[in-house]
Design a protein around this motif. Sequence first.
Motif, mmCIF file in Angstrom:
data_model
loop_
_atom_site.group_PDB
_atom_site.id
_atom_site.type_symbol
_atom_site.label_atom_id
_atom_site.label_comp_id
_atom_site.label_asym_id
_atom_site.label_seq_id
_atom_site.Cartn_x
_atom_site.Cartn_y
_atom_site.Cartn_z
ATOM 1 N N PRO A 8 1.651 7.185 -3.091
ATOM 2 C CA PRO A 8 2.660 8.134 -2.591
ATOM 3 C C PRO A 8 2.156 9.006 -1.443
ATOM 4 N N LYS A 9 0.875 9.342 -1.450
ATOM 5 C CA LYS A 9 0.316 10.175 -0.372
ATOM 6 C C LYS A 9 0.324 9.405 0.951
ATOM 7 N N LEU A 10 -0.016 8.130 0.885
ATOM 8 C CA LEU A 10 0.001 7.283 2.074
ATOM 9 C C LEU A 10 1.426 7.150 2.604
ATOM 10 N N LEU A 11 2.383 6.978 1.709
ATOM 11 C CA LEU A 11 3.788 6.898 2.103
ATOM 12 C C LEU A 11 4.231 8.191 2.775
ATOM 13 N N GLU A 12 3.841 9.322 2.206
ATOM 14 C CA GLU A 12 4.197 10.617 2.795
ATOM 15 C C GLU A 12 3.616 10.762 4.196
ATOM 16 N N ALA B 88 0.831 -1.202 0.000
ATOM 17 C CA ALA B 88 0.000 0.000 0.000
ATOM 18 C C ALA B 88 0.870 1.258 0.000
ATOM 19 N N LEU B 89 1.960 1.238 0.755
ATOM 20 C CA LEU B 89 2.870 2.391 0.778
ATOM 21 C C LEU B 89 3.526 2.595 -0.574
ATOM 22 N N GLU B 90 3.875 1.500 -1.240
ATOM 23 C CA GLU B 90 4.483 1.603 -2.569
ATOM 24 C C GLU B 90 3.489 2.117 -3.600
ATOM 25 N N ASP B 91 2.229 1.707 -3.470
ATOM 26 C CA ASP B 91 1.212 2.046 -4.464
ATOM 27 C C ASP B 91 0.655 3.454 -4.319
ATOM 28 N N LEU C 256 5.544 8.581 6.636
ATOM 29 C CA LEU C 256 6.840 9.172 6.963
ATOM 30 C C LEU C 256 6.691 10.339 7.929
ATOM 31 N N GLU C 257 5.649 11.142 7.746
ATOM 32 C CA GLU C 257 5.410 12.259 8.671
ATOM 33 C C GLU C 257 5.164 11.740 10.084
ATOM 34 N N ILE C 258 4.391 10.671 10.197
ATOM 35 C CA ILE C 258 4.127 10.077 11.513
ATOM 36 C C ILE C 258 5.423 9.555 12.114
ATOM 37 N N LEU C 259 6.212 8.846 11.313
ATOM 38 C CA LEU C 259 7.482 8.300 11.785
ATOM 39 C C LEU C 259 8.418 9.413 12.249
ATOM 40 N N LEU C 260 8.541 10.464 11.457
ATOM 41 C CA LEU C 260 9.432 11.567 11.834
ATOM 42 C C LEU C 260 8.936 12.272 13.094
#
Length: 84
Positions: free
Chosen positions: A25-29, A20-23, A32-36
């Motif tokens: 880009p908004k979800l991946l972003e 899902a993260l690969e498919d 990453l914001e949550i992780l950071l």
Amino acid sequence: MKTEALQKQNNIDLEPFYQALEDDPKLLEEALEILLGMINFEPQSVKKFALLIKEDSRNLYNEIVELYKSNQEKGDSPSCCGGH
């Protein structure tokens, strides 16, 4: 009880999550914001994450270095000599 819960967590198939993260880009972003955001609260994690990027994600590391260099060239940081 806790051991059983941990074992179930270890057996979770994360492949759909990664896909899902690969498919998307908004979800991946967003991920990453949550992780950071989580890392910002733990100084040791910041250093570990930076080392992980440097060692395992060379392309990301190179992009970060290039961004840093371009910001330095634009004068985004204070000069030691006041520009003289």
